[in-house]
Design an enzyme around this catalytic site. Structure first.
Site, PDB file in Angstrom:
ATOM      1  N   LYS A 146       0.862  -1.178   0.000  1.00  0.00           N
ATOM      2  CA  LYS A 146       0.000   0.000   0.000  1.00  0.00           C
ATOM      3  C   LYS A 146       0.899   1.228   0.000  1.00  0.00           C
ATOM      4  O   LYS A 146       1.704   1.430   0.914  1.00  0.00           O
ATOM      5  CB  LYS A 146      -0.902   0.001   1.232  1.00  0.00           C
ATOM      6  CG  LYS A 146      -1.744   1.263   1.329  1.00  0.00           C
ATOM      7  CD  LYS A 146      -2.812   1.165   2.371  1.00  0.00           C
ATOM      8  CE  LYS A 146      -3.574   2.468   2.486  1.00  0.00           C
ATOM      9  NZ  LYS A 146      -4.615   2.414   3.498  1.00  0.00           N
ATOM     10  N   ARG A 160     -10.587   9.973   1.770  1.00  0.00           N
ATOM     11  CA  ARG A 160     -10.418  10.669   3.058  1.00  0.00           C
ATOM     12  C   ARG A 160     -11.504  11.723   3.242  1.00  0.00           C
ATOM     13  O   ARG A 160     -11.906  12.008   4.373  1.00  0.00           O
ATOM     14  CB  ARG A 160      -9.011  11.267   3.153  1.00  0.00           C
ATOM     15  CG  ARG A 160      -7.951  10.163   3.216  1.00  0.00           C
ATOM     16  CD  ARG A 160      -6.535  10.712   3.340  1.00  0.00           C
ATOM     17  NE  ARG A 160      -5.546   9.645   3.196  1.00  0.00           N
ATOM     18  CZ  ARG A 160      -4.245   9.835   3.073  1.00  0.00           C
ATOM     19  NH1 ARG A 160      -3.759  11.074   3.087  1.00  0.00           N
ATOM     20  NH2 ARG A 160      -3.411   8.825   2.941  1.00  0.00           N
ATOM     21  N   LYS A 218       1.349   9.933   5.646  1.00  0.00           N
ATOM     22  CA  LYS A 218       1.459   8.563   6.170  1.00  0.00           C
ATOM     23  C   LYS A 218       2.734   7.876   5.680  1.00  0.00           C
ATOM     24  O   LYS A 218       2.806   6.660   5.595  1.00  0.00           O
ATOM     25  CB  LYS A 218       0.206   7.775   5.762  1.00  0.00           C
ATOM     26  CG  LYS A 218      -1.099   8.378   6.299  1.00  0.00           C
ATOM     27  CD  LYS A 218      -2.313   7.474   6.043  1.00  0.00           C
ATOM     28  CE  LYS A 218      -3.582   8.063   6.682  1.00  0.00           C
ATOM     29  NZ  LYS A 218      -4.763   7.163   6.507  1.00  0.00           N
ATOM     30  N   GLU A 269       7.628  -7.053   1.239  1.00  0.00           N
ATOM     31  CA  GLU A 269       6.382  -7.040   2.017  1.00  0.00           C
ATOM     32  C   GLU A 269       5.544  -8.299   1.720  1.00  0.00           C
ATOM     33  O   GLU A 269       4.940  -8.878   2.619  1.00  0.00           O
ATOM     34  CB  GLU A 269       5.556  -5.786   1.699  1.00  0.00           C
ATOM     35  CG  GLU A 269       6.104  -4.490   2.281  1.00  0.00           C
ATOM     36  CD  GLU A 269       5.830  -4.333   3.775  1.00  0.00           C
ATOM     37  OE1 GLU A 269       5.223  -5.232   4.379  1.00  0.00           O
ATOM     38  OE2 GLU A 269       6.237  -3.293   4.337  1.00  0.00           O
ATOM     39  N   LYS A 291      -2.082  -1.504  -3.919  1.00  0.00           N
ATOM     40  CA  LYS A 291      -2.963  -0.340  -3.873  1.00  0.00           C
ATOM     41  C   LYS A 291      -2.147   0.933  -3.945  1.00  0.00           C
ATOM     42  O   LYS A 291      -1.165   1.032  -3.215  1.00  0.00           O
ATOM     43  CB  LYS A 291      -3.738  -0.389  -2.550  1.00  0.00           C
ATOM     44  CG  LYS A 291      -4.592   0.810  -2.269  1.00  0.00           C
ATOM     45  CD  LYS A 291      -5.217   0.677  -0.916  1.00  0.00           C
ATOM     46  CE  LYS A 291      -6.008   1.919  -0.624  1.00  0.00           C
ATOM     47  NZ  LYS A 291      -6.491   1.933   0.722  1.00  0.00           N
ATOM     48  N   SER A 313     -10.069   5.594  -4.855  1.00  0.00           N
ATOM     49  CA  SER A 313     -11.013   6.694  -5.041  1.00  0.00           C
ATOM     50  C   SER A 313     -10.544   7.718  -6.078  1.00  0.00           C
ATOM     51  O   SER A 313     -11.321   8.170  -6.911  1.00  0.00           O
ATOM     52  CB  SER A 313     -11.277   7.370  -3.700  1.00  0.00           C
ATOM     53  OG  SER A 313     -10.068   7.785  -3.091  1.00  0.00           O
ATOM     54  N   TYR A 360     -14.977   1.283  -7.030  1.00  0.00           N
ATOM     55  CA  TYR A 360     -16.223   2.021  -6.799  1.00  0.00           C
ATOM     56  C   TYR A 360     -17.134   1.923  -8.021  1.00  0.00           C
ATOM     57  O   TYR A 360     -18.296   2.295  -7.944  1.00  0.00           O
ATOM     58  CB  TYR A 360     -15.906   3.483  -6.460  1.00  0.00           C
ATOM     59  CG  TYR A 360     -15.026   3.564  -5.232  1.00  0.00           C
ATOM     60  CD1 TYR A 360     -15.570   3.403  -3.964  1.00  0.00           C
ATOM     61  CD2 TYR A 360     -13.640   3.708  -5.336  1.00  0.00           C
ATOM     62  CE1 TYR A 360     -14.767   3.406  -2.833  1.00  0.00           C
ATOM     63  CE2 TYR A 360     -12.831   3.708  -4.214  1.00  0.00           C
ATOM     64  CZ  TYR A 360     -13.397   3.551  -2.970  1.00  0.00           C
ATOM     65  OH  TYR A 360     -12.600   3.526  -1.860  1.00  0.00           O
TER      66      TYR A 360
HETATM   67  C1  PBG Z   1      -7.196   3.693   5.414  1.00  0.00           C
HETATM   68  C2  PBG Z   1      -7.605   3.420   4.008  1.00  0.00           C
HETATM   69  C3  PBG Z   1      -7.446   4.327   2.958  1.00  0.00           C
HETATM   70  C4  PBG Z   1      -8.018   3.739   1.842  1.00  0.00           C
HETATM   71  C5  PBG Z   1      -8.493   2.480   2.215  1.00  0.00           C
HETATM   72  N1  PBG Z   1      -8.206   2.283   3.575  1.00  0.00           N
HETATM   73  C6  PBG Z   1      -6.922   5.701   2.954  1.00  0.00           C
HETATM   74  C7  PBG Z   1      -5.598   5.983   3.541  1.00  0.00           C
HETATM   75  O1  PBG Z   1      -4.752   5.108   3.696  1.00  0.00           O
HETATM   76  O2  PBG Z   1      -5.400   7.133   3.894  1.00  0.00           O
HETATM   77  C8  PBG Z   1      -8.078   4.406   0.496  1.00  0.00           C
HETATM   78  C9  PBG Z   1      -9.031   3.871  -0.485  1.00  0.00           C
HETATM   79  C10 PBG Z   1      -9.332   4.772  -1.612  1.00  0.00           C
HETATM   80  O3  PBG Z   1      -8.738   5.855  -1.809  1.00  0.00           O
HETATM   81  O4  PBG Z   1     -10.238   4.404  -2.369  1.00  0.00           O
HETATM   82  N2  PBG Z   1      -6.723   2.707   6.189  1.00  0.00           N
END
Ligand code: PBG
Length: 341
Positions: A204, A214, A231, A247, A262, A288, A327
């Site tokens: 990720k 968010r 993050k 990982e 992701k 997203s 989505y």
């Molecule tokens: C948080 C989480 C995130 C997403 C899924 N789980 C956002 C982040 O890590 O800040 C993002 C999914 C998306 O953007 O569609 N644990």
């Protein structure tokens, strides 16, 4: 004068296999059926509530009853798997995210009701602290701003147990703390949840494409002293590929049942590399921002939404993803059905 005068005629003519739609369908290498898609759902308290998410046209935060109705509609189109994300009221968020491991929180209630009302569905829950954290981080934040790994993992393991108890089929840690898969497996096994699977968000990335998500959960890191504004100390550097393999090896060793990359489209090389190295099912999250880009361009009349969304999802499958979180799952399932008709 004949410009091609003395040139030899080509012997290889791959275009023969592209001549008609019937031939193209015969030789098509990748078919993305709706049963490989996971529809993410944002859940709200209340009844009969729909709150559109402005940066994700077509997607809304829904109360549990409306989520159930949408899950049923999805299942009738062949989409049977749902990833649930709770939109927690700001007043209930705390620095230590205590609500995360409460068996009666919004998420656990949603899991119980969806499993009861939608027989045969697959419920995937998110394991991370951010929806419940008043500072907007996936882990606990120390006074000096450090994200505390092992203390966070203890809470994540408790979360996994309460989600399993509520009836989740798959728990999916999206937090990127070290050692969380093994800790969750151990905690769930001890409580008898040996059949609850773990889908690890293995690779990720610290991506800017999560912006609209968010917004949906109001979960961005807050601007405060000693709270990191991003993050990057836990999510991966977008410049790294070998690290994704490391990982993945760790997650396999910790007994993950499925691994994930992701975002998806900007990271197709990572999907392909992990596909070559693991025999576990591989998922990818079409996030997203990837969805929002196509929606926005389509709204301006600059792109064809149906064609671009389908092409994106098929490219992710072609790169090697077995399972795709998107989505656009409902739209794609409708298009798929139309293309058969
Ligand atoms: C948080 C989480 C995130 C997403 C899924 N789980 C956002 C982040 O890590 O800040 C993002 C999914 C998306 O953007 O569609 N644990």
């Amino acid at each position: 004068m004949n410009p091609s005068g003395n040139l030899p005629r080509p012997l290889a003519r791959p275009r023969r296999m592209r001549k008609t739609d019937a031939i193209r369908r015969l030789v098509r290498e990748t078919r993305l059926t709706p049963d490989r898609l996971v529809l993410p759902q944002f859940i709200l308290e209340g009844e009969d509530v729909t709150e559109p998410i402005s940066a994700m046209p077509g997607r809304s935060r829904l109360s549990i009853d409306r989520t159930i109705a949408e899950c049923k509609a999805a299942m009738s189109l062949g989409v049977n798997a749902f990833a649930l994300f709770p939109a927690i009221d700001g007043t209930l968020k705390t620095p230590d995210a205590t609500l995360a491991a409460d068996p009666d929180n919004l998420l656990c209630r949603a899991v119980r009701q969806i499993k009861e009302s939608c027989p045969g569905c697959c419920v995937i829950t998110d394991i991370a602290l951010d929806p419940y954290s008043s500072v907007g981080h996936d882990g606990l934040v120390a006074k000096d701003g450090t994200i505390l790994n092992d203390e966070t993992v203890t809470i994540l393991a408790q979360m996994a147990v309460v989600h399993a108890e509520a009836g989740a089929d798959i728990v999916a840690p999206s937090d990127m703390m070290d050692g969380r898969v093994a800790a969750m497996r151990h905690a769930m096994d001890e409580r008898g949840h040996t059949d609850t699977a773990i889908l690890s968000y293995t690779a990720k990335y610290a991506s800017a494409f999560y912006g609209p998500f968010r917004e949906a959960l109001d979960s961005a890191p807050v601007n405060a002293p000693n709270v990191p504004g991003d993050k990057k100390t836990y999510q991966m550097d977008p410049a790294n590929a070998r690290e994704a393999i490391l990982e993945a090896m760790l997650d396999e060793a910790e007994d993950a049942d499925m691994i994930m990359v992701k975002p998806a489209l900007p990271y197709l090389d990572i999907i392909t590399r992990l596909r070559e190295r693991t025999h576990l099912p591989l998922a990818a999250y079409h996030v997203s921002g990837e969805y929002a880009m196509i929606k926005a361009a389509a709204k301006l009349g600059w792109l064809d939404e149906r064609k671009c969304m389908s092409e994106s999802l098929i490219a992710i499958a072609r790169a090697g993803a077995d399972v795709i979180f998107t989505y656009a799952a409902l739209d794609y399932a409708r298009w798929w059905r139309e293309s058969l008709g």
